[in-house]
Design a protein around this motif. Structure first.
Motif, PDB file in Angstrom:
ATOM      1  N   LEU A 195       0.827  -1.206   0.000  1.00  0.00           N
ATOM      2  CA  LEU A 195       0.000   0.000   0.000  1.00  0.00           C
ATOM      3  C   LEU A 195       0.861   1.255   0.000  1.00  0.00           C
ATOM      4  N   ALA A 196       1.956   1.241   0.765  1.00  0.00           N
ATOM      5  CA  ALA A 196       2.843   2.401   0.797  1.00  0.00           C
ATOM      6  C   ALA A 196       3.393   2.698  -0.589  1.00  0.00           C
ATOM      7  N   LEU A 197       3.722   1.657  -1.338  1.00  0.00           N
ATOM      8  CA  LEU A 197       4.215   1.846  -2.698  1.00  0.00           C
ATOM      9  C   LEU A 197       3.114   2.391  -3.602  1.00  0.00           C
ATOM     10  N   LEU A 198       1.892   1.870  -3.447  1.00  0.00           N
ATOM     11  CA  LEU A 198       0.772   2.359  -4.254  1.00  0.00           C
ATOM     12  C   LEU A 198       0.417   3.798  -3.884  1.00  0.00           C
ATOM     13  N   PHE A 199       0.489   4.112  -2.594  1.00  0.00           N
ATOM     14  CA  PHE A 199       0.072   5.429  -2.118  1.00  0.00           C
ATOM     15  C   PHE A 199       1.092   6.515  -2.431  1.00  0.00           C
ATOM     16  N   LEU A 200       2.243   6.145  -2.990  1.00  0.00           N
ATOM     17  CA  LEU A 200       3.184   7.163  -3.451  1.00  0.00           C
ATOM     18  C   LEU A 200       2.559   8.000  -4.559  1.00  0.00           C
ATOM     19  N   VAL A 201       1.566   7.437  -5.227  1.00  0.00           N
ATOM     20  CA  VAL A 201       0.805   8.174  -6.242  1.00  0.00           C
ATOM     21  C   VAL A 201      -0.564   8.477  -5.631  1.00  0.00           C
ATOM     22  N   PRO A 202      -0.800   9.733  -5.190  1.00  0.00           N
ATOM     23  CA  PRO A 202      -2.047  10.043  -4.485  1.00  0.00           C
ATOM     24  C   PRO A 202      -3.311   9.681  -5.256  1.00  0.00           C
ATOM     25  N   VAL A 203      -3.300   9.807  -6.576  1.00  0.00           N
ATOM     26  CA  VAL A 203      -4.486   9.468  -7.364  1.00  0.00           C
ATOM     27  C   VAL A 203      -4.820   7.986  -7.194  1.00  0.00           C
ATOM     28  N   VAL A 204      -3.794   7.134  -7.159  1.00  0.00           N
ATOM     29  CA  VAL A 204      -4.004   5.705  -6.943  1.00  0.00           C
ATOM     30  C   VAL A 204      -4.566   5.474  -5.539  1.00  0.00           C
ATOM     31  N   ALA A 205      -4.065   6.225  -4.565  1.00  0.00           N
ATOM     32  CA  ALA A 205      -4.523   6.077  -3.182  1.00  0.00           C
ATOM     33  C   ALA A 205      -6.020   6.317  -3.065  1.00  0.00           C
ATOM     34  N   VAL A 206      -6.543   7.270  -3.822  1.00  0.00           N
ATOM     35  CA  VAL A 206      -7.976   7.576  -3.768  1.00  0.00           C
ATOM     36  C   VAL A 206      -8.800   6.350  -4.137  1.00  0.00           C
ATOM     37  N   PHE A 207      -8.395   5.654  -5.187  1.00  0.00           N
ATOM     38  CA  PHE A 207      -9.180   4.518  -5.681  1.00  0.00           C
ATOM     39  C   PHE A 207      -8.967   3.251  -4.855  1.00  0.00           C
ATOM     40  N   VAL A 208      -7.816   3.159  -4.197  1.00  0.00           N
ATOM     41  CA  VAL A 208      -7.498   1.965  -3.418  1.00  0.00           C
ATOM     42  C   VAL A 208      -8.004   2.059  -1.976  1.00  0.00           C
ATOM     43  N   MET A 209      -8.247   3.272  -1.490  1.00  0.00           N
ATOM     44  CA  MET A 209      -8.567   3.478  -0.082  1.00  0.00           C
ATOM     45  C   MET A 209      -9.747   2.648   0.431  1.00  0.00           C
TER      46      MET A 209
END
Length: 261
Positions: free
Chosen positions: A214-228
């Motif tokens: 998740l930390a690797l994915l959340f490096l891209v905030p746009v990805v974090a929105v969809f994964v949250m």
């Protein structure tokens, strides 16, 4: 090693759960989008005015001979901007969870019920839950930010700063990211911050297996929105494992696709 794989598995199960509950996934995007807009505005302002802020804070360097004043202020500007980005990455999850507290609590409760278990409730009024969440998130963020600044400074050490430090930093970010996400389900169970940290440390590989990807994915905030939303669902399943509350296999027919009531 089994716990490491299990942590990654919970992440996948959480995403699969929200995929079968699309309306709740849609509602879950709203807090992340609101937070993303605010953070984007803050980063743009930082990029535009970081050099002015450094110049204002270092009037003593104005009389230095060229090129030392420019180099000194340039280095401070880079550090200020880099530190701001690091703080944004670390705090994005906490702020998004705070903005979307009521929804994420309901989503977490539905995950509990979907696996045939009870959905514990804190019994506290919403304002009290928000206060506790904000206070504990701030405590975690202060600790994470302090370590983050240290890792950022160590990044300038030749070789080690480009190899070992980033790897440790990602593991560190993954641990605290897992703490923030599991806090939704653990707060409903009345587990305080200190006890939450003890639980996560007792199963470090499980925590890292969930948090590091998740930390690797959340490096891209746009990805974090969809994964949250799926991350909150997966964190709830992980909490059931930590608390020894029984099976964590989701039942699609029980999960449903209804909107939040």
């Amino acid at each position: 090693m089994r716990d490491l794989v299990a942590g990654l598995t919970y992440l996948g199960k959480g995403q699969r759960w929200v995929a079968g509950n699309r309306r709740q996934w849609g509602f879950g995007l709203l807090p992340g989008l609101i937070t993303l807009v605010g953070y984007a505005a803050a980063v743009v302002c930082l990029a535009l005015y970081a050099d002015d802020a450094v110049a204002w804070a270092t009037p003593f360097a104005g009389g230095w001979a060229s090129p030392w004043a420019g180099l000194f202020r340039g280095a401070l500007t880079v550090l200020l901007f880099g530190g701001g980005l690091l703080l944004a990455v670390i705090s994005f999850t906490a702020v998004t969870l705070l903005v979307g507290q009521p929804f994420y609590e309901e989503l977490s409760a539905r995950v509990d019920r979907s696996v045939g278990g009870e959905a514990p409730e804190s019994g506290l009024p919403l304002w009290r839950e928000l206060w506790i969440s904000a206070r504990e998130s701030l405590a975690v963020l202060v600790r994470a930010a302090a370590w983050g600044v240290l890792f950022f400074a160590l990044g300038f050490v030749p070789f080690v700063g480009q190899t070992v430090v980033p790897a440790i930093g990602i593991c560190f970010s993954g641990f605290f990211l897992a703490e923030e996400l599991t806090a939704v389900a653990l707060q409903r169970r009345g587990v305080p911050l200190r006890e939450r940290l003890r639980l996560l440390r007792s199963r470090k590989l499980l925590t890292l297996g969930f948090g590091v990807p998740l930390a690797l994915l959340f490096l891209v905030p746009v990805v974090a929105v969809f994964v949250m939303p799926g991350a909150v669902a997966g964190a709830t399943l992980l909490v059931r494992d930590l608390m020894g509350e029984g099976p964590v296999e989701t039942e699609p027919e029980a999960a449903g696709d209804s909107a939040l009531s």
